[in-house]
Design a protein around this motif. Structure first.
Motif, PDB file in Angstrom:
ATOM      1  N   PHE A  39       0.853  -1.188   0.000  1.00 37.14           N
ATOM      2  CA  PHE A  39       0.000   0.000   0.000  1.00 37.14           C
ATOM      3  C   PHE A  39       0.888   1.237   0.000  1.00 37.14           C
ATOM      4  O   PHE A  39       1.710   1.409   0.894  1.00 37.14           O
ATOM      5  N   LYS A  83      -9.099   1.056  -5.559  1.00 36.55           N
ATOM      6  CA  LYS A  83      -9.155  -0.350  -5.972  1.00 36.55           C
ATOM      7  C   LYS A  83      -8.482  -0.533  -7.334  1.00 36.55           C
ATOM      8  O   LYS A  83      -7.878  -1.579  -7.585  1.00 36.55           O
ATOM      9  N   TYR A  87      -4.213  -3.120  -5.327  1.00 38.14           N
ATOM     10  CA  TYR A  87      -3.641  -3.636  -4.083  1.00 38.14           C
ATOM     11  C   TYR A  87      -4.291  -4.982  -3.775  1.00 38.14           C
ATOM     12  O   TYR A  87      -5.373  -5.050  -3.203  1.00 38.14           O
ATOM     13  N   TYR A  90      -5.476  -6.673   0.073  1.00 38.50           N
ATOM     14  CA  TYR A  90      -5.630  -5.582   1.024  1.00 38.50           C
ATOM     15  C   TYR A  90      -7.105  -5.304   1.244  1.00 38.50           C
ATOM     16  O   TYR A  90      -7.889  -5.273   0.297  1.00 38.50           O
ATOM     17  N   LEU A  92      -9.516  -2.441   2.050  1.00 39.36           N
ATOM     18  CA  LEU A  92      -9.481  -0.985   1.941  1.00 39.36           C
ATOM     19  C   LEU A  92     -10.673  -0.406   2.689  1.00 39.36           C
ATOM     20  O   LEU A  92     -11.813  -0.790   2.452  1.00 39.36           O
ATOM     21  N   ASP A 119       0.704  -2.630   6.777  1.00 39.21           N
ATOM     22  CA  ASP A 119      -0.485  -1.787   6.775  1.00 39.21           C
ATOM     23  C   ASP A 119      -0.089  -0.319   6.770  1.00 39.21           C
ATOM     24  O   ASP A 119       0.967   0.056   7.281  1.00 39.21           O
ATOM     25  N   CYS A 121      -1.869   4.028   5.899  1.00 38.79           N
ATOM     26  CA  CYS A 121      -3.036   4.858   5.632  1.00 38.79           C
ATOM     27  C   CYS A 121      -2.609   6.117   4.899  1.00 38.79           C
ATOM     28  O   CYS A 121      -1.432   6.486   4.888  1.00 38.79           O
ATOM     29  N   GLY A 139      -5.257   0.912   4.330  1.00 38.47           N
ATOM     30  CA  GLY A 139      -4.959  -0.317   3.608  1.00 38.47           C
ATOM     31  C   GLY A 139      -4.411  -1.339   4.596  1.00 38.47           C
ATOM     32  O   GLY A 139      -3.314  -1.177   5.120  1.00 38.47           O
ATOM     33  N   TYR A 141      -3.366  -5.253   5.200  1.00 39.95           N
ATOM     34  CA  TYR A 141      -3.012  -6.481   4.491  1.00 39.95           C
ATOM     35  C   TYR A 141      -3.766  -7.653   5.078  1.00 39.95           C
ATOM     36  O   TYR A 141      -3.796  -7.865   6.284  1.00 39.95           O
TER      37      TYR A 141
END
Length: 143
Positions: A39, A83, A87, A90, A92, A119, A121, A139, A141
């Protein structure tokens, strides 16, 4: 097992509709994403900024009655655009706060429990003298 020209053979049974095919994926046993799949908050911030420019460009007037729908539209568009960045694996989470400025002070914060290496943001704030919009994308994982 014989098949008809319209059917598809799936595990020894006939599936009349290709949408009825159940696809099963094998486990990858990967606990971390590949370096090119992580991410990237910088790319996500660029997406948020582009959506802000599109939705809140010239001619936008804040209306309290339409704020909830506008916030939902902005949130959905950011989620869809992130999207598209691809990713894989992940989860979201997108949160958008839209409001009118009337001389008040506001702080928006968040706390999460996550895995630091995987992870992340991204957040962006748009503010002028009439309204503000804060967007946060997390995001996480999914192993």
């Amino acid at each position: 097992v014989s098949t008809q020209s319209t059917g598809i053979l799936v595990c020894g049974a006939m599936a009349q509709n290709p949408d009825d095919i159940e696809v099963q994926f094998e486990h990858t046993y990967r606990l971390t994403p590949h370096d090119n799949e992580k991410f990237d908050p910088i790319k996500v911030k660029e997406v948020i900024t582009e959506v802000f420019q599109k939705k809140f460009g010239d001619g936008f007037e804040y209306n309290a009655d339409d704020a909830a729908d506008m916030g939902t539209d902005v949130c959905t568009e950011i989620q869809d655009r992130v999207k598209e960045l691809g990713y894989r694996r992940y989860k979201l989470i997108t949160q958008v706060t839209l409001g009118e400025i009337k001389g008040q002070t506001m702080r928006i914060g968040s706390r999460c429990l996550w895995n630091l290496p995987t992870d992340n943001c991204a957040s962006e704030v748009l503010q002028n003298n009439k309204y503000f919009c804060c967007a946060m994308v997390f995001g996480l994982y999914y192993e």
